[in-house]
Every structure is written in C-alpha cells, then in structure tokens.
Design a protein around this motif. Structure first.
Motif, PDB file in Angstrom:
ATOM      1  N   ILE A 197       0.840  -1.240   0.242  1.00  0.00           N
ATOM      2  CA  ILE A 197      -0.079   0.080  -0.114  1.00  0.00           C
ATOM      3  C   ILE A 197       0.942   1.337   0.039  1.00  0.00           C
ATOM      4  CG2 ILE A 197      -1.668   1.263   1.294  1.00  0.00           C
ATOM      5  CD1 ILE A 197      -3.110  -1.233   2.016  1.00  0.00           C
ATOM      6  N   PRO A 198       1.895   1.524   1.175  1.00  0.00           N
ATOM      7  CA  PRO A 198       2.477   2.688   0.844  1.00  0.00           C
ATOM      8  C   PRO A 198       3.446   2.805  -0.463  1.00  0.00           C
ATOM      9  CG  PRO A 198       3.696   1.373   2.481  1.00  0.00           C
ATOM     10  CD  PRO A 198       2.195   0.615   2.100  1.00  0.00           C
ATOM     11  N   PHE A 199       3.792   1.763  -1.012  1.00  0.00           N
ATOM     12  CA  PHE A 199       4.626   1.962  -2.321  1.00  0.00           C
ATOM     13  C   PHE A 199       3.712   2.148  -3.516  1.00  0.00           C
ATOM     14  CE2 PHE A 199       7.345  -0.982   0.335  1.00  0.00           C
ATOM     15  CZ  PHE A 199       8.633  -0.396   0.044  1.00  0.00           C
ATOM     16  N   MET A 200       2.512   1.803  -3.402  1.00  0.00           N
ATOM     17  CA  MET A 200       1.468   2.029  -4.105  1.00  0.00           C
ATOM     18  C   MET A 200       0.997   3.579  -4.308  1.00  0.00           C
ATOM     19  SD  MET A 200      -2.327   0.254  -4.416  1.00  0.00           S
ATOM     20  CE  MET A 200      -2.757   0.648  -2.976  1.00  0.00           C
ATOM     21  N   LEU A 201       0.922   4.167  -3.126  1.00  0.00           N
ATOM     22  CA  LEU A 201       0.332   5.440  -2.848  1.00  0.00           C
ATOM     23  C   LEU A 201       1.464   6.432  -3.152  1.00  0.00           C
ATOM     24  CD1 LEU A 201      -1.712   5.012   0.330  1.00  0.00           C
ATOM     25  CD2 LEU A 201      -2.542   5.175  -2.072  1.00  0.00           C
ATOM     26  N   ILE A 202       2.810   6.122  -2.886  1.00  0.00           N
ATOM     27  CA  ILE A 202       3.673   7.102  -2.867  1.00  0.00           C
ATOM     28  C   ILE A 202       4.444   7.042  -4.332  1.00  0.00           C
ATOM     29  CG2 ILE A 202       6.048   7.687  -2.164  1.00  0.00           C
ATOM     30  CD1 ILE A 202       5.528   6.666   0.414  1.00  0.00           C
ATOM     31  N   LEU A 203       4.655   5.811  -4.943  1.00  0.00           N
ATOM     32  CA  LEU A 203       5.455   5.641  -6.180  1.00  0.00           C
ATOM     33  C   LEU A 203       4.401   5.453  -7.362  1.00  0.00           C
ATOM     34  CD1 LEU A 203       8.142   3.171  -5.245  1.00  0.00           C
ATOM     35  CD2 LEU A 203       8.281   5.548  -5.329  1.00  0.00           C
ATOM     36  N   GLU A 204       3.116   5.096  -7.219  1.00  0.00           N
ATOM     37  CA  GLU A 204       2.074   4.965  -8.450  1.00  0.00           C
ATOM     38  C   GLU A 204       0.887   6.035  -8.084  1.00  0.00           C
ATOM     39  OE1 GLU A 204       3.455   0.271  -8.880  1.00  0.00           O
ATOM     40  OE2 GLU A 204       1.674   0.684  -8.377  1.00  0.00           O
ATOM     41  N   SER A 205      -0.046   5.902  -9.181  1.00  0.00           N
ATOM     42  CA  SER A 205      -1.093   6.690  -9.209  1.00  0.00           C
ATOM     43  C   SER A 205      -2.383   5.553  -9.443  1.00  0.00           C
ATOM     44  CB  SER A 205      -1.315   7.635 -10.248  1.00  0.00           C
ATOM     45  OG  SER A 205       0.113   8.572 -10.065  1.00  0.00           O
ATOM     46  N   PRO A 206      -2.913   4.959  -8.434  1.00  0.00           N
ATOM     47  CA  PRO A 206      -3.945   4.033  -8.267  1.00  0.00           C
ATOM     48  C   PRO A 206      -5.304   4.792  -8.521  1.00  0.00           C
ATOM     49  CG  PRO A 206      -3.005   4.219  -6.103  1.00  0.00           C
ATOM     50  CD  PRO A 206      -2.179   5.021  -7.097  1.00  0.00           C
ATOM     51  N   LYS A 207      -5.994   4.161  -9.551  1.00  0.00           N
ATOM     52  CA  LYS A 207      -7.195   4.645  -9.759  1.00  0.00           C
ATOM     53  C   LYS A 207      -8.378   3.549  -9.873  1.00  0.00           C
ATOM     54  CE  LYS A 207      -5.479   8.369 -12.809  1.00  0.00           C
ATOM     55  NZ  LYS A 207      -5.109   8.770 -14.218  1.00  0.00           N
ATOM     56  N   MET A 208      -9.400   3.748  -9.202  1.00  0.00           N
ATOM     57  CA  MET A 208     -10.512   2.823  -9.163  1.00  0.00           C
ATOM     58  C   MET A 208     -11.040   2.543 -10.571  1.00  0.00           C
ATOM     59  SD  MET A 208     -11.996   0.908  -6.930  1.00  0.00           S
ATOM     60  CE  MET A 208     -11.590   1.540  -5.374  1.00  0.00           C
ATOM     61  N   GLY A 209     -11.051   3.392 -11.499  1.00  0.00           N
ATOM     62  CA  GLY A 209     -11.433   3.039 -12.781  1.00  0.00           C
ATOM     63  C   GLY A 209     -10.731   2.001 -13.336  1.00  0.00           C
ATOM     64  N   ASN A 210      -9.311   2.136 -13.219  1.00  0.00           N
ATOM     65  CA  ASN A 210      -8.519   1.174 -13.814  1.00  0.00           C
ATOM     66  C   ASN A 210      -8.685  -0.169 -13.294  1.00  0.00           C
ATOM     67  OD1 ASN A 210      -7.376   3.036 -15.871  1.00  0.00           O
ATOM     68  ND2 ASN A 210      -5.682   3.487 -14.483  1.00  0.00           N
ATOM     69  N   MET A 211      -8.775  -0.157 -11.835  1.00  0.00           N
ATOM     70  CA  MET A 211      -9.004  -1.574 -11.233  1.00  0.00           C
ATOM     71  C   MET A 211     -10.420  -2.231 -11.770  1.00  0.00           C
ATOM     72  SD  MET A 211      -8.056  -0.454  -7.227  1.00  0.00           S
ATOM     73  CE  MET A 211      -6.577   0.500  -6.787  1.00  0.00           C
ATOM     74  N   MET A 212     -11.349  -1.305 -11.863  1.00  0.00           N
ATOM     75  CA  MET A 212     -12.783  -1.829 -12.489  1.00  0.00           C
ATOM     76  C   MET A 212     -12.406  -2.549 -13.741  1.00  0.00           C
ATOM     77  SD  MET A 212     -14.617  -1.851  -9.653  1.00  0.00           S
ATOM     78  CE  MET A 212     -16.122  -2.117 -10.666  1.00  0.00           C
ATOM     79  N   THR A 213     -11.802  -1.609 -14.447  1.00  0.00           N
ATOM     80  CA  THR A 213     -11.675  -2.351 -15.976  1.00  0.00           C
ATOM     81  C   THR A 213     -10.916  -3.574 -15.714  1.00  0.00           C
ATOM     82  OG1 THR A 213     -11.346  -0.096 -16.791  1.00  0.00           O
ATOM     83  CG2 THR A 213     -10.510  -1.521 -18.137  1.00  0.00           C
ATOM     84  N   SER A 214      -9.796  -3.716 -14.999  1.00  0.00           N
ATOM     85  CA  SER A 214      -9.231  -5.080 -14.887  1.00  0.00           C
ATOM     86  C   SER A 214      -9.564  -5.961 -14.062  1.00  0.00           C
ATOM     87  CB  SER A 214      -7.645  -4.776 -14.850  1.00  0.00           C
ATOM     88  OG  SER A 214      -7.365  -3.816 -13.698  1.00  0.00           O
ATOM     89  N   TRP A 215     -10.878  -6.131 -13.554  1.00  0.00           N
ATOM     90  CA  TRP A 215     -11.495  -6.795 -12.553  1.00  0.00           C
ATOM     91  C   TRP A 215     -11.259  -8.252 -12.801  1.00  0.00           C
ATOM     92  CZ3 TRP A 215     -15.124 -10.360 -13.467  1.00  0.00           C
ATOM     93  CH2 TRP A 215     -15.765 -10.330 -14.534  1.00  0.00           C
ATOM     94  N   PHE A 216     -11.523  -8.751 -13.895  1.00  0.00           N
ATOM     95  CA  PHE A 216     -11.122 -10.162 -14.243  1.00  0.00           C
ATOM     96  C   PHE A 216      -9.895 -10.659 -14.010  1.00  0.00           C
ATOM     97  CE2 PHE A 216     -10.506 -13.957 -16.817  1.00  0.00           C
ATOM     98  CZ  PHE A 216     -11.447 -14.973 -16.199  1.00  0.00           C
ATOM     99  N   PRO A 217      -8.606 -10.083 -14.557  1.00  0.00           N
ATOM    100  CA  PRO A 217      -7.228 -10.210 -14.238  1.00  0.00           C
ATOM    101  C   PRO A 217      -6.960 -10.185 -12.562  1.00  0.00           C
ATOM    102  CG  PRO A 217      -7.280  -8.781 -16.055  1.00  0.00           C
ATOM    103  CD  PRO A 217      -8.673  -8.929 -15.571  1.00  0.00           C
TER     104      PRO A 217
END
Length: 298
Positions: A197-217
């Motif tokens: 989680i901290p690496f994800m929040l600091i180094l990346e830009s997580p977006k809920m839309g992208n998570m929903m798009t890749s729900w099956f993988p």
C-alpha cells in the motif's frame, strides 16, 4: 514423495502458468505495486471462508500446542508475506525492462538456488535431484530463450526475484509442517498486500476506474494464483524435499507456453517442444524412489 503432495504442487504450477495471461492483461491498466497489492488482498479475503469452514469445532484443543502454533503461524506468515511482496514486486518491475520469456527463465533459477541453499540447511540432495536440476535448467533455456542471451537491468531485477523466491520456498518448508497451511497462506497475502500500500500510494497513481476495468485479471490472479495456488504450494510442500518441490513448481514455465498454445492459438516451436519434454523428464527423474529408502522426504 506422496502422490497427493506431487499433485498439489503440479496443480500449483498449472495455475501459476495459466495465470500469466491474466497478469499480463492486468498490467496494461495497473502499475506493479497496485496490481500486486490488490491481488494479494483479494487472495487473503478469498481464504477467509476456507479458514472458517476447516476450523469449525476446533476452537478448544491443546492450549500449549496452540500457543506455539500461533507464534509460528504469525512469524511464518509475516516472513512469507514480506518475501512474497519483495519477490513479486521485483518480478513485475523486471518485466518492464526485459522480455517475458527471458524473465521466466531467470525466475526459474530457483530450481538451482533452492538445493544450493539447502546444502547449508543440511538438506539431503541426492545425485538424481542434481541431475534433474541440470536437465530442467537446460529445458528452461530451450523453452524461454529465443534470442542471444545478454544481461540487462531488468534481468538483474528478475534474478533478485528468483533469489528471494528461493528463500520463500525454504521458509515455507520450515513452517508448513508446524502450522495450518490455509491460515499461513492467508496471513502471507494480507502482509504482502498491506506492505504494498505505501509503495502504491507514493510511487504510483492507483485509480479505481483502472481496477474496475481489469477486474477479471485481478480476480483470477487474486483468487486462483494467490488464494488457491499459493495455499496448495504450502500444503503440498509439507514434508517434501524443497529441491524436488522447486522442480515441480518450475513447470509453471511449461504450462504458460502450453496454455498460450491451447487457449490463445500460439504456435509451439520445435525448440519449445524440446524444452517442455526435457522439463517433464527432469520431474519424472526426481520422482523415481531410491532403492535404499523411500523415507527421505526432508
């Protein structure tokens, strides 16, 4: 090795191999730490119903043993979770810089590293296992390397991943006979997900839309590759020589190529066919029992 253990490890390799497609598709929308973090948390959640189901009516047993088991469970879960986070993160970062086939070959170096590390832990590694390791490594080369082999930045990341995966296999070998395998698996995913989680929040830009798009993988990689396969690895490795376990798990590379051939219609070259045959031959050689004794499991 018991047939049940071999089947569990074989199924683990099959799921990991077929999950490669899901991981590749998921990475089109999500960055490495986000993808790994979410899939690990999904894997932990997926195992909660299994823990409840298998532990009904077992609340009050031997309290002394229960205390020791809880201590081992927490220590083992944290150690496995941190190692899993480090290895999978290095692998995903390495895939940005190197070809998938090359990464698969370098990752599978754990089939050599595990028995080498095992020597220092006083594991009995016979000549048949070393021969099988050599054959499997040659098979992996035919299977994964199609161009001139050169070392790049991505290859170093993936080699470090193989190094950590080797330690992960040995840590699982240490804790698996002592604790509940499903609980150990659940804790390792929870730890790996939380550490991401901290690496994800600091180094990346997580977006809920992208998570929903890749729900099956995410669901496939989380429930099947994490929740089911890693649990089968822990259960299958109980009282099994880690060198032999690593050989069976390395069939992941074969299954990834075969699944691409069957599911995606990709052609299987003569070189890849030879590689698969050599790897399967190595696994069969490692499984042939010694004439002296069949009790050498550790």
């Amino acid at each position: 090795m018991r047939p049940k253990n071999a089947c569990m490890l074989l199924l683990t390799a099959f799921i990991w191999g077929t999950a490669f497609v899901a991981q590749s598709v998921g990475m089109d929308y999500l960055e490495p730490f986000t993808f790994n973090g979410v899939r690990c948390l999904i894997g932990a959640i997926a195992l909660l119903p299994c823990i409840w189901f298998f532990n009904r009516g077992k609340e009050k047993e031997n309290k002394v043993n229960d205390k020791n088991a809880k201590r081992d469970l927490i220590k083992g879960g944290i150690a496995c979770g941190i190692l899993l986070f480090a290895a999978s993160s290095l692998q995903q970062i390495g895939l940005v810089y190197t070809a998938a086939g090359k990464a698969g070959f370098i990752t599978a170096f754990y089939i050599v590293l595990v028995p080498v590390f095992g020597i220092f832990l006083h594991k009995n590694i016979g000549w048949k296992v070393w021969t099988a390791v050599a054959i499997a490594l040659a098979g992996l080369y035919f299977l994964c390397i199609t161009e001139t082999f050169t070392i790049g930045v991505g290859d170093i990341y993936v080699f470090l991943c193989a190094l950590i995966f080797s330690v992960h296999i040995l840590v699982v070998d240490h804790y698996a006979p002592k604790v509940d395998g499903v609980k150990l698996s659940c804790i390792q995913f929870l730890v790996a997900g939380i550490v991401s989680i901290p690496f994800m929040l600091i180094l990346e830009s997580p977006k809920m839309g992208n998570m929903m798009t890749s729900w099956f993988p995410l669901i496939y990689a989380g429930v099947f590759s994490c929740g089911i396969a890693y649990t089968l690895q822990i259960l299958g490795q109980k009282n099994v020589n880690p060198a032999i376990a690593s050989l069976i798990l390395s069939l992941e590379s074969c299954f990834s190529v075969l699944s691409g051939w069957v599911i995606l219609g990709e052609r299987l070259s003569a070189r890849e066919t030879i590689g698969c045959i050599m790897m399967f031959a190595a696994i069969i050689l490692a499984q042939i029992p010694d004439k002296k004794s069949s009790a050498d499991t550790n």
